[in-house]
Scaffold this active site. Structure first.
Site, PDB file in Angstrom:
ATOM      1  N   LYS A   9      26.089  16.491 -31.353  1.00  0.00           N
ATOM      2  CA  LYS A   9      27.330  17.258 -31.452  1.00  0.00           C
ATOM      3  C   LYS A   9      27.482  17.850 -32.855  1.00  0.00           C
ATOM      4  O   LYS A   9      26.754  17.474 -33.790  1.00  0.00           O
ATOM      5  CB  LYS A   9      28.513  16.345 -31.107  1.00  0.00           C
ATOM      6  CG  LYS A   9      28.466  15.795 -29.672  1.00  0.00           C
ATOM      7  CD  LYS A   9      29.678  14.922 -29.403  1.00  0.00           C
ATOM      8  CE  LYS A   9      29.614  14.308 -28.008  1.00  0.00           C
ATOM      9  NZ  LYS A   9      30.826  13.491 -27.716  1.00  0.00           N
ATOM     10  N   TYR A  49      32.362  19.823 -19.837  1.00  0.00           N
ATOM     11  CA  TYR A  49      33.324  18.711 -19.838  1.00  0.00           C
ATOM     12  C   TYR A  49      34.382  18.856 -18.736  1.00  0.00           C
ATOM     13  O   TYR A  49      35.477  18.295 -18.861  1.00  0.00           O
ATOM     14  CB  TYR A  49      33.998  18.602 -21.207  1.00  0.00           C
ATOM     15  CG  TYR A  49      33.169  17.860 -22.243  1.00  0.00           C
ATOM     16  CD1 TYR A  49      32.660  16.576 -21.994  1.00  0.00           C
ATOM     17  CD2 TYR A  49      32.914  18.419 -23.496  1.00  0.00           C
ATOM     18  CE1 TYR A  49      31.911  15.887 -22.941  1.00  0.00           C
ATOM     19  CE2 TYR A  49      32.167  17.730 -24.461  1.00  0.00           C
ATOM     20  CZ  TYR A  49      31.676  16.467 -24.168  1.00  0.00           C
ATOM     21  OH  TYR A  49      30.944  15.776 -25.113  1.00  0.00           O
ATOM     22  N   PHE A  57      42.967  14.735 -24.312  1.00  0.00           N
ATOM     23  CA  PHE A  57      42.047  15.063 -25.405  1.00  0.00           C
ATOM     24  C   PHE A  57      41.175  16.287 -25.125  1.00  0.00           C
ATOM     25  O   PHE A  57      40.398  16.703 -25.988  1.00  0.00           O
ATOM     26  CB  PHE A  57      41.161  13.854 -25.762  1.00  0.00           C
ATOM     27  CG  PHE A  57      40.299  13.329 -24.630  1.00  0.00           C
ATOM     28  CD1 PHE A  57      39.085  13.933 -24.300  1.00  0.00           C
ATOM     29  CD2 PHE A  57      40.701  12.218 -23.896  1.00  0.00           C
ATOM     30  CE1 PHE A  57      38.291  13.445 -23.275  1.00  0.00           C
ATOM     31  CE2 PHE A  57      39.910  11.721 -22.851  1.00  0.00           C
ATOM     32  CZ  PHE A  57      38.699  12.338 -22.542  1.00  0.00           C
ATOM     33  N   THR A  91      31.065   4.813 -25.738  1.00  0.00           N
ATOM     34  CA  THR A  91      31.774   6.064 -26.064  1.00  0.00           C
ATOM     35  C   THR A  91      32.620   5.907 -27.323  1.00  0.00           C
ATOM     36  O   THR A  91      32.574   6.765 -28.213  1.00  0.00           O
ATOM     37  CB  THR A  91      32.684   6.456 -24.875  1.00  0.00           C
ATOM     38  OG1 THR A  91      31.868   6.605 -23.713  1.00  0.00           O
ATOM     39  CG2 THR A  91      33.431   7.745 -25.166  1.00  0.00           C
ATOM     40  N   ASN A 112      31.808  11.206 -32.172  1.00  0.00           N
ATOM     41  CA  ASN A 112      30.831  10.150 -31.848  1.00  0.00           C
ATOM     42  C   ASN A 112      29.382  10.643 -31.780  1.00  0.00           C
ATOM     43  O   ASN A 112      28.531  10.014 -31.163  1.00  0.00           O
ATOM     44  CB  ASN A 112      31.262   9.369 -30.602  1.00  0.00           C
ATOM     45  CG  ASN A 112      31.350  10.227 -29.361  1.00  0.00           C
ATOM     46  OD1 ASN A 112      30.974  11.407 -29.381  1.00  0.00           O
ATOM     47  ND2 ASN A 112      31.824   9.655 -28.269  1.00  0.00           N
ATOM     48  N   HIS A 115      25.931  13.115 -27.218  1.00  0.00           N
ATOM     49  CA  HIS A 115      26.284  13.111 -25.795  1.00  0.00           C
ATOM     50  C   HIS A 115      25.025  12.817 -24.997  1.00  0.00           C
ATOM     51  O   HIS A 115      23.945  13.248 -25.374  1.00  0.00           O
ATOM     52  CB  HIS A 115      26.818  14.494 -25.363  1.00  0.00           C
ATOM     53  CG  HIS A 115      26.893  14.642 -23.873  1.00  0.00           C
ATOM     54  ND1 HIS A 115      27.977  14.203 -23.148  1.00  0.00           N
ATOM     55  CD2 HIS A 115      25.992  15.099 -22.965  1.00  0.00           C
ATOM     56  CE1 HIS A 115      27.751  14.421 -21.852  1.00  0.00           C
ATOM     57  NE2 HIS A 115      26.546  14.965 -21.722  1.00  0.00           N
ATOM     58  N   GLU A 126      24.304  19.146 -15.865  1.00  0.00           N
ATOM     59  CA  GLU A 126      24.356  19.503 -17.287  1.00  0.00           C
ATOM     60  C   GLU A 126      23.085  20.213 -17.731  1.00  0.00           C
ATOM     61  O   GLU A 126      23.144  21.160 -18.523  1.00  0.00           O
ATOM     62  CB  GLU A 126      24.619  18.242 -18.119  1.00  0.00           C
ATOM     63  CG  GLU A 126      26.024  17.692 -17.873  1.00  0.00           C
ATOM     64  CD  GLU A 126      26.273  16.321 -18.499  1.00  0.00           C
ATOM     65  OE1 GLU A 126      25.414  15.817 -19.258  1.00  0.00           O
ATOM     66  OE2 GLU A 126      27.349  15.742 -18.219  1.00  0.00           O
TER      67      GLU A 126
END
Ligand code: DAT
Ligand code: MG
Length: 149
Positions: A9, A49, A57, A91, A112, A115, A126
């Site tokens: 990320k 997502y 969020f 997570t 974090n 992914h 994905e």
């Protein structure tokens, strides 16, 4: 061999952790079969997502994931989906075991670092969102003779 979608990320890119993440994946024996750095679009982020669209969020997540370059990968190997989730850790980094990427490098659930797809259906979905078939390499790694029984 199973395939999964993995992302470093924007926080991971900013913190210089791309090599660290890729190194852990490669050393485990998993094989990189596609790799790209780009800033993903808002449309792609929302599709990626979509399962979280109703969560509080979600807007912040989309804003963050599109805020700068990220690194997208397709990773292949035996049980690649479960193995990648284990490499990443829980997570919420507070719950992530030391030795996992999140347990070693992160503190906040919204930052974090990585992914990875959580199921075969998610992996297929994905991978198709982020890569064309023609971008996924098909090759044997020479160490596969030692990695697999
Ligand atoms: P994972 O990334 O482990 O598959 P997830 O699919 O439940 O976890 O959530 C996707 C991402 O959304 C997660 O990596 C970070 C963010 N996120 C999840 N829960 C959150 C929360 N309670 N607050 C802020 N961000 C959250
Ligand atoms: Mg998820």
């Amino acid at each position: 061999m199973e395939q999964t979608y993995v992302m470093v990320k924007p926080d991971g890119v900013q913190r210089g952790l791309v090599g660290e993440v890729i190194s852990r994946i490669e050393k485990r024996g998993l094989k990189l079969v596609a790799l790209r750095m780009n800033v993903i679009s808002e449309a792609i982020a929302k599709e990626h997502y979509s399962e979280h669209a109703s969560k509080p969020f979600f807007p912040g997540l989309v804003e963050f994931i599109t805020s700068g370059p990220s690194v997208s990968m397709v990773v292949a190997g035996k049980d690649a989906i479960r193995v990648m989730r284990a490499i990443n850790g829980a997570t919420n980094p507070v719950d992530a075991a030391p030795g996992t990427i999140r347990g070693d490098f992160a503190l906040d659930v919204g930052r974090n670092v990585v992914h990875a797809s959580d199921s075969p259906d998610a992996a297929a979905r994905e991978i198709a969102i982020h890569f064309k078939d023609s971008e996924i390499g098909k090759y044997s790694r020479i160490d596969e003779v030692c990695l697999y029984e």
